[in-house]
Design an enzyme around this catalytic site. Sequence first.
Site, PDB file in Angstrom:
ATOM      1  N   LYS A   1       0.827  -1.216   0.000  1.00  0.00           N
ATOM      2  CA  LYS A   1       0.000   0.000   0.000  1.00  0.00           C
ATOM      3  C   LYS A   1       0.858   1.261   0.000  1.00  0.00           C
ATOM      4  CE  LYS A   1      -2.116  -0.763   3.873  1.00  0.00           C
ATOM      5  NZ  LYS A   1      -1.398  -2.002   4.244  1.00  0.00           N
ATOM      6  N   THR A   2       1.775   1.330   0.962  1.00  0.00           N
ATOM      7  CA  THR A   2       2.618   2.525   1.069  1.00  0.00           C
ATOM      8  C   THR A   2       3.531   2.649  -0.137  1.00  0.00           C
ATOM      9  OG1 THR A   2       2.565   2.362   3.493  1.00  0.00           O
ATOM     10  CG2 THR A   2       4.280   3.736   2.513  1.00  0.00           C
TER      11      THR A   2
ATOM     12  N   GLU B   1       2.270   5.858  10.451  1.00  0.00           N
ATOM     13  CA  GLU B   1       2.942   4.596  10.751  1.00  0.00           C
ATOM     14  C   GLU B   1       4.459   4.730  10.691  1.00  0.00           C
ATOM     15  OE1 GLU B   1       2.400  -0.077   9.567  1.00  0.00           O
ATOM     16  OE2 GLU B   1       2.243   1.404   7.962  1.00  0.00           O
TER      17      GLU B   1
ATOM     18  N   ARG C   1      12.562   6.034   1.258  1.00  0.00           N
ATOM     19  CA  ARG C   1      11.851   5.285   0.220  1.00  0.00           C
ATOM     20  C   ARG C   1      11.626   6.144  -1.012  1.00  0.00           C
ATOM     21  NH1 ARG C   1       7.401   1.314   2.908  1.00  0.00           N
ATOM     22  NH2 ARG C   1       7.470   0.539   0.773  1.00  0.00           N
TER      23      ARG C   1
ATOM     24  N   ARG D   1     -11.075  -3.357   6.889  1.00  0.00           N
ATOM     25  CA  ARG D   1     -11.036  -3.479   8.344  1.00  0.00           C
ATOM     26  C   ARG D   1     -11.754  -2.299   8.985  1.00  0.00           C
ATOM     27  NH1 ARG D   1      -5.491  -3.620  11.899  1.00  0.00           N
ATOM     28  NH2 ARG D   1      -6.443  -3.762  13.944  1.00  0.00           N
TER      29      ARG D   1
ATOM     30  N   LYS E   1     -14.499  -0.539  -6.056  1.00  0.00           N
ATOM     31  CA  LYS E   1     -15.583   0.416  -6.274  1.00  0.00           C
ATOM     32  C   LYS E   1     -15.069   1.533  -7.158  1.00  0.00           C
ATOM     33  CE  LYS E   1     -18.676   3.677  -3.903  1.00  0.00           C
ATOM     34  NZ  LYS E   1     -19.060   4.283  -2.602  1.00  0.00           N
TER      35      LYS E   1
END
Length: 460
Positions: free
Chosen positions: A206-207, A231, A240, A371, A412
């Site tokens: 994701k990141t 996070e 990164r 979640r 979606k």
Amino acid sequence: MSIQDKIEHEIIANLLVSDLDLNDDLTNTITEQMFINSSLSEVFKAIIKVRNSGVVVDLMTVISELKRVSRLDYVGGFVFISSLTAYYIPSDQYRDRVLMLHEFHFRKRVVAISAEMQSMALNDTIDVFNVISRSVTLIDELNSNIDIRKEKAKKDIIEETITDIENRKQTGISGVPSGIFEVDSQVGGFERGGVTIIAGRPGSGKTAFALSMVNKMVCENGLNGLFFSLEMSAKSLFQRFFAINGMVKSSNIWRGQLDGSDWSKIGLSADKLNDAGIEVYDKYFTVSEIIAKCRSSHLKKPLDFVVIDYLQLMNSDVKTKGNREQEVSGISRALKVLSMQLNIPVIALSQLSRAVEQRGGDKRPVLSDLRESGSIEQDASTVLFTYRPSYYGFVGESGESLEDKAYLIMGKHRNGALKDIELHYRHDLNQEWCSQRKVSVESFVADEFQQSAIKPNEQF
């Protein structure tokens, strides 16, 4: 009671008993500084806190917030708050009261600005050019607030809509471009005034995808945005960024095993990112803090997007009596309001539940895997799932590795069909998610270079 004091009572009364849409509109048009009544200013601050947390504004939620910050006795207690409802006015008169409050405030600000300008101009120790610069800044700030009050005529809205459609014909993109060809082709860019959810299991990328995308948005497309990391530290994120932007092996950066070429690439990346319109924050954790930062940044320089990593780590300022799922739902609604007010896409990363790993098959995620989902899928205009077959140990039909395969599964898409988006994942380099077109071009250039290179003379 003065006219302004009466108007302030009426506005607060309507905020306490009116619907959510009214609250949304006022969040952008009224500030606590506009109130001359200090008690009403405190009540307004509590209303905004409750509203930004996604909780419905009413007498009890506002009283609860005032208790939390130990300001209930200061404003006059429960009796004072309850008495405010007596000032409720019909909703069709409400907008006039808001405009009158703005007028009182702007007149007061003009007087204050004039006094400051005169004081500076008469002070011989202050450079006159600094006086002019300060005066322009003060007037610009005042103008930016006045613009909020203007409502567009239907004719203007229709003309802008037609212009938007014409622009799409040229670019094929209706929103803010991600800079990744396949994503923009299928999604059409990130919708302004909408929330896009990028969801996946821990370690699914994701990141990495968000950073790959943001790097292109700010360094190649010249966009301006904020990245809130709940996070990872800002330093870790920039490492990164260096790996992705400079095409440097990320494992070498983490270990500090860099040669001269790597350092040169990192230096160029640092220069690029310094000049790019991206700010990374790792100290904001509540939804109100993030919203306040976005608004202040947008006032200084209009934002094109906001990224939050990730949704489940955010906290609400007002704790509900319900469970965590209800709290996350409130946060999701608050982000939706923010995106509409600033007319930008808010891109929020989200965790998936373990249900996706516990079922058989190809373990493709679905909306119900979000979640603490609550209303996340309802508030979002687009939901994209990061999916890498190798993450679950899958290999190709002939046993070949699928390490470089990465997909965005569209769970979606409010404005189009649901299609899987296949991308390339640089698993052995910098964990970048990139277009397959980019990889094809790089391979072609490498092959051409090899073929055109001078061959060694085999006779020697």
